[in-house]
Design a protein around this motif. Structure first.
Motif, PDB file in Angstrom:
ATOM      1  N   ARG A  20       0.830  -1.208   0.000  1.00  0.00           N
ATOM      2  CA  ARG A  20       0.000   0.000   0.000  1.00  0.00           C
ATOM      3  C   ARG A  20       0.862   1.256   0.000  1.00  0.00           C
ATOM      4  O   ARG A  20       1.858   1.350   0.730  1.00  0.00           O
ATOM      5  CB  ARG A  20      -0.942   0.002   1.205  1.00  0.00           C
ATOM      6  N   SER A  21       0.460   2.198  -0.789  1.00  0.00           N
ATOM      7  CA  SER A  21       1.241   3.437  -0.895  1.00  0.00           C
ATOM      8  C   SER A  21       1.085   4.322   0.335  1.00  0.00           C
ATOM      9  O   SER A  21       1.891   5.228   0.548  1.00  0.00           O
ATOM     10  CB  SER A  21       0.806   4.211  -2.151  1.00  0.00           C
ATOM     11  N   ASP A  22       0.037   4.065   1.140  1.00  0.00           N
ATOM     12  CA  ASP A  22      -0.187   4.885   2.334  1.00  0.00           C
ATOM     13  C   ASP A  22       0.270   4.163   3.601  1.00  0.00           C
ATOM     14  O   ASP A  22      -0.216   4.444   4.700  1.00  0.00           O
ATOM     15  CB  ASP A  22      -1.668   5.254   2.446  1.00  0.00           C
ATOM     16  N   LYS A  23       1.244   3.249   3.450  1.00  0.00           N
ATOM     17  CA  LYS A  23       1.675   2.430   4.584  1.00  0.00           C
ATOM     18  C   LYS A  23       2.237   3.272   5.723  1.00  0.00           C
ATOM     19  O   LYS A  23       1.910   3.060   6.894  1.00  0.00           O
ATOM     20  CB  LYS A  23       2.708   1.392   4.130  1.00  0.00           C
ATOM     21  N   ARG A  24       3.068   4.245   5.417  1.00  0.00           N
ATOM     22  CA  ARG A  24       3.654   5.077   6.470  1.00  0.00           C
ATOM     23  C   ARG A  24       2.562   5.825   7.237  1.00  0.00           C
ATOM     24  O   ARG A  24       2.584   5.901   8.462  1.00  0.00           O
ATOM     25  CB  ARG A  24       4.661   6.063   5.868  1.00  0.00           C
ATOM     26  N   GLU A  25       1.600   6.371   6.521  1.00  0.00           N
ATOM     27  CA  GLU A  25       0.506   7.102   7.164  1.00  0.00           C
ATOM     28  C   GLU A  25      -0.336   6.165   8.036  1.00  0.00           C
ATOM     29  O   GLU A  25      -0.757   6.519   9.140  1.00  0.00           O
ATOM     30  CB  GLU A  25      -0.372   7.762   6.106  1.00  0.00           C
TER      31      GLU A  25
END
Length: 682
Positions: free
Chosen positions: A526-531
């Motif tokens: 997922r591209s929003d993993k850090r968030e």
């Protein structure tokens, strides 16, 4: 009255001999004391046939009216227990405090057989009327009991075996007895545990019913047990005072009776206020948040909600659900939290999902469900399939209807059919007068979500296909059909075309389900993993929790085979270990010890760490609530029973083995077979 035949006389002689000598046969002191009461206090004769004592219909109706809320809370649980036992020669019975049967579930054939004994609604089974028996002796002793065959006082009942457990009201007072009476030789310890679990569900329902204007608070020392049968449950007034508590709540808090907790405030029990825990629960989308025991270092995980009668509860919950849709599924696949998140109202913004693929998938789903097209969600375990299904529901023309979720993998095969299709009145003796509406009928006008659809038995796949084709459902035990209109969303972590080729899934049903097939990305992609990591950390550890650089690198590099659910477990543990300090590598032991650089595509067991427990005998036990290997219905039932007994005995294997009358090695082999992990011998 006439004397019984010689066999009955021999039984009577034995009863008289035991009472005269005053010794306890086979260590069953409860039975021996009951025999003594029957002879010396009630002046009963064990050798004479007992005429059934039955109250007249008007008096029975009066008692039923008096206990209407208890019967209402017990009906479904009694039917479910009867189905679990799968014994046509048994009855599940509910009595009042006088031993009068107010509700009974059995097969019509068995009900006809035992009716001459007085085993039917209106029959009186107190000790003074029926001698030693499960119902009457349970009431007299105020204790769970099994009365096996010749342990009955009267000879005419020695063909029966009874197991009974008292039912308590929210004040902790006995309001009746739940009993299983059978001709067959059921495993009584097994039946007693199932009865105890059923009674706890009835008692929890009764708290909800009698305190609908109070704030329900769910808690447990282990987060995966919140929203399950093992949870502690409190009813809290608007002023923060405790109005009621279930048995598990008292046990976990180290209390013995409602008198010790009644009128105390939330902040007397936990280091928090009602408003604080309500706000944090809302912000966490009603996932468990940390709460510490007042004046102690014991940590719990808790969720508080607005009262069920609060008219604006759905609106409040809807705000939380919209804000947190992308975060995680419920803690365990085998249950569905009693949630108001979100049921009806405006659709969530597509911007709720930050990952580009999820945004595109939701937009695609929004367009196809507008034409009533079924949706099949594919993705690894823990990747958020139910959360995404709820988002689809919110965007569909059926958004004003109910969202009904069924996990096909968590239900025994014997229960899936009645859960989905329901049954008519009379399918079981004592079933609800109007029968039971199945999940498909409940979803009429809304969305039906079939999770783990690959685990549905083949014969039921055929019935489901017929429902989807005809848009009609036929409850069990009837030929009547009911038209239904619902949006269908299915999900599976298995590759259905492979199962079709192997003959384990119907090809025609697969094509009927997969109007549009959407693959949800795993957490590692997922591209929003850090968030997501930052958001879940704030949810689990509070705004003060911070990640060190090395810890963040570990989290970002980990393959996350358990996806969002595993992430939540790991960050919850890390926040607890860091205790307000910056989270470092040492606070992520499961990741630091397992430096995996390549993605892992097979689901793995989630790391669950032993939480703080009360008492010196607490064991370092770890449990995966849903084993990776599928169990058959009997094994799943055994597993549930053993988990309950381990919980009751604080995970002390020696005590559980003693209660089951087996060796520790035998019990360890059974635990291993059922995938219940004990990290170290006790």
């Amino acid at each position: 009255m006439t004397l019984m035949p010689r066999q009955g006389d021999r039984h009577a002689d034995r009863v008289l001999d035991v009472v005269r000598r005053g010794f306890h046969e086979e260590g069953n002191d409860l039975v021996t004391r009951s025999w003594s009461r029957c002879l010396n206090q009630y002046h009963l004769d064990p050798g004479r046939a007992r005429e059934p004592v039955v109250i007249e219909s008007g008096a029975l109706q009066s008692r039923r009216n008096q206990h209407a809320d208890v019967i209402e809370c017990a009906r479904y649980e009694m039917t479910t227990l009867y189905q679990q036992l799968a014994d046509p020669q048994c009855a599940v019975v509910l009595t009042d405090t006088d031993g009068v049967i107010v509700h009974m579930v059995s097969s019509p054939e068995f009900a006809a057989e035992v009716e001459p004994m007085g085993l039917h609604a209106g029959g009186m089974w107190g000790e003074a009327e029926a001698g030693t028996n499960g119902m009457g002796t349970c009431l007299a002793a105020a204790h769970p009991i099994s009365v096996r065959r010749d342990e009955h006082f009267f000879s005419q009942f020695t063909q029966l075996t009874c197991s009974a457990v008292p039912v308590l009201d929210p004040a902790g007072e006995i309001i009746g007895v739940l009993d299983v009476t059978s001709r067959s030789s059921l495993m009584q310890q097994h039946v007693l545990v199932l009865l105890g679990m059923t009674v706890r569900m009835i008692e929890n329902r009764l708290i909800d019913k009698r305190f609908s204007n109070a704030h329900p608070l769910h808690f447990h020392s282990r987060p995966e047990f919140v929203y399950t049968l093992h949870e502690g449950k409190l009813a809290v007034g608007e002023d923060g005072r405790i109005l009621a508590a279930n048995r598990s709540a008292l046990f976990q808090l180290g209390l013995h009776s409602m008198d010790e907790i009644r009128a105390q405030r939330i902040d007397d029990l936990f280091q928090t206020s009602l408003e604080d825990i309500l706000q944090r629960s809302l912000s966490s989308s009603f996932h468990p948040v940390v709460a510490y025991r007042a004046k102690a270092a014991l940590r719990f995980f808790a969720v508080a909600r607005r009262p069920a009668s609060d008219a604006d509860t759905p609106a409040r919950a809807r705000v939380a659900g919209t804000a947190m849709l992308a975060l995680a599924e419920p803690q365990a696949e085998g249950f569905r939290a009693p949630s108001r998140v979100p049921a009806v109202g405006t659709a969530p913004s597509i911007r709720t999902f930050k990952d580009a693929r999820l945004v595109a998938h939701l937009d695609t789903a929004r367009r196809v469900v507008a034409r009533r097209t079924p949706v099949l969600l594919c993705g690894e375990t823990g990747s958020g399939k139910e959360v995404f299904a709820r988002a689809i529901h919110e965007t569909s023309p059926h958004a004003d209807g109910a969202f009904v979720a069924v996990n096909c993998a968590s239900l025994p095969e014997t229960l899936i059919e009645s859960e989905l299709f329901g049954y008519k009145a009379g399918a079981f003796t004592g079933a609800q007068r109007s029968g039971r509406r199945g999940k498909i009928l409940q979803a009429d006008g809304g969305t039906l979500f079939l999770d783990e659809i690959a685990d549905m038995p083949l014969e039921l796949q055929a019935r489901l296909l017929r429902v989807l084709d005809e848009r009609q459902v036929t409850p069990l035990g009837t030929e009547e059909t009911h038209p239904v209109d619902f949006q269908l969303v299915s999900a599976s972590h298995n590759h259905l075309p492979t199962l079709v080729r192997e003959g384990r899934f119907r090809e025609d049903l697969y094509y009927r389900l997969a109007g549009i097939e959407l693959d949800l990305p795993p957490l590692r992609d997922r591209s929003d993993k850090r968030e997501l990591i930052q958001t879940v950390l704030a949810d689990e550890g509070g705004s003060a929790s911070r990640l060190g650089d090395e810890a963040e690198r570990l989290l970002m590099a980990h393959p996350w085979p358990g996806n969002l659910r595993q992430l939540r477990h790991v960050l919850r543990t890390a926040a607890a270990l860091a205790d307000g300090k910056t989270i470092t590598r040492e606070h992520l032991p499961s990741l630091a010890a397992r430096q995996v650089s390549s993605p892992v595509h097979a689901p793995a067991a989630l790391p669950v760490f032993a939480e703080d427990r009360m008492g010196a005998e607490a064991s370092t036990a770890t449990v995966d609530p849903v084993p990776a290997v599928k169990l058959n219905p009997i094994q799943a039932n055994e597993r549930q029973v053993l988990l309950q007994m381990l919980e009751q005995h604080r995970w002390n294997v020696s005590n559980v083995a003693k209660a089951l009358d087996v060796s520790r090695n035998t019990l360890y082999r059974k635990l291993h077979k059922l995938h219940i992990e004990i990290s170290a011998p006790d």
